[in-house]
Design a protein around this motif. Structure first.
Motif, PDB file in Angstrom:
ATOM      1  N   ALA A  99       0.846  -1.201   0.000  1.00  0.00           N
ATOM      2  CA  ALA A  99       0.000   0.000   0.000  1.00  0.00           C
ATOM      3  C   ALA A  99       0.880   1.251   0.000  1.00  0.00           C
ATOM      4  N   ASP A 114      -4.954   5.472   1.905  1.00  0.00           N
ATOM      5  CA  ASP A 114      -6.013   5.154   0.936  1.00  0.00           C
ATOM      6  C   ASP A 114      -5.738   3.798   0.293  1.00  0.00           C
ATOM      7  N   GLY A 115      -4.446   3.542   0.060  1.00  0.00           N
ATOM      8  CA  GLY A 115      -4.045   2.242  -0.497  1.00  0.00           C
ATOM      9  C   GLY A 115      -4.354   1.100   0.458  1.00  0.00           C
ATOM     10  N   VAL A 133      -8.050   0.345   0.072  1.00  0.00           N
ATOM     11  CA  VAL A 133      -8.270  -0.424  -1.157  1.00  0.00           C
ATOM     12  C   VAL A 133      -7.839  -1.876  -0.956  1.00  0.00           C
ATOM     13  N   ASP A 180      -9.544  -6.215  -1.033  1.00  0.00           N
ATOM     14  CA  ASP A 180      -9.018  -7.279  -1.899  1.00  0.00           C
ATOM     15  C   ASP A 180      -9.470  -8.635  -1.349  1.00  0.00           C
TER      16      ASP A 180
END
Length: 203
Positions: free
Chosen positions: A40, A44-45, A48, A52
């Motif tokens: 990441a 924000d990563g 996300v 997954d």
């Protein structure tokens, strides 16, 4: 439904912290203990990555493990759960404060999440929040019922009840309503007796 003010506030706050220098330092620190977070680029990563299908459950377990002692990890996990929490509030919410209450309970649960707990972190948090929200609402409702039950009727209520009875008696004498019908109406409307009980009694 319009977005609750608390959600706007949380999203504004998130925009300010997600890519901040302190967030980047925190992510480096977390990644040394939880390698799943190394891919990441920023917080924000991490959000996300949390969605997954392969790495998501491990990402949320890592954040949950950090959350009791790390405000930023707890805040990141909360941000990742906001969608599910909003859906929960819309499904089980009983008033306009539902979103605020659900998010407050989620924050408390995240900060005290037991590291040894098996299963999906997101599912567990949502389940616990739902249970606690319902418990709080039921307790509040019982308090309201109890306070109403113990209140003496106001002078206005007594006057209205008396006026209702007088109007009913007058109407029955002019329209020829039988006495037993009048008694049944009085027992149900004024005395508060159940219509089902009265119907059974009178067959």
């Amino acid at each position: 439904l319009p977005m609750a003010e608390i959600l706007r506030s949380l999203n504004r706050e998130w925009s300010a912290i997600a890519d901040s220098p302190s967030a980047r330092r925190a992510l480096v620190r977390w990644s040394s203990t939880f390698p799943v977070l190394t891919s990441a680029p920023d917080l924000d990563g991490v959000i996300v990555l949390g969605f997954d299908p392969d790495d998501g459950p491990e990402v949320r377990r890592a954040l949950a493990a950090l959350a009791p002692s790390d405000d930023l990890a707890a805040r990141t996990l909360l941000q990742g759960l906001l969608g599910g929490l909003c859906n929960l509030a819309h499904r089980v919410g009983r008033d306009d404060d539902a979103v605020d209450d659900i998010i407050r309970l989620a924050w408390e649960r995240i900060r005290t999440y037991p590291n040894s707990r098996p299963g999906s972190v997101s599912a567990n948090v949502l389940l616990d929040v739902r249970k606690r929200y319902r418990r709080e609402q039921d307790k509040a409702r019982r308090r309201v019922v109890l306070s109403v039950a113990t209140e003496a009727p106001s002078a206005e209520d007594q006057f209205v009840s008396q006026a209702f009875v007088e109007d009913l008696v007058t109407a029955s004498s002019t329209t020829g309503i039988p006495g037993e019908v009048l008694a049944t109406i009085l027992r149900s409307r004024v005395g508060g007796e159940s219509m089902a009980d009265l119907a059974a009694e009178q067959q």
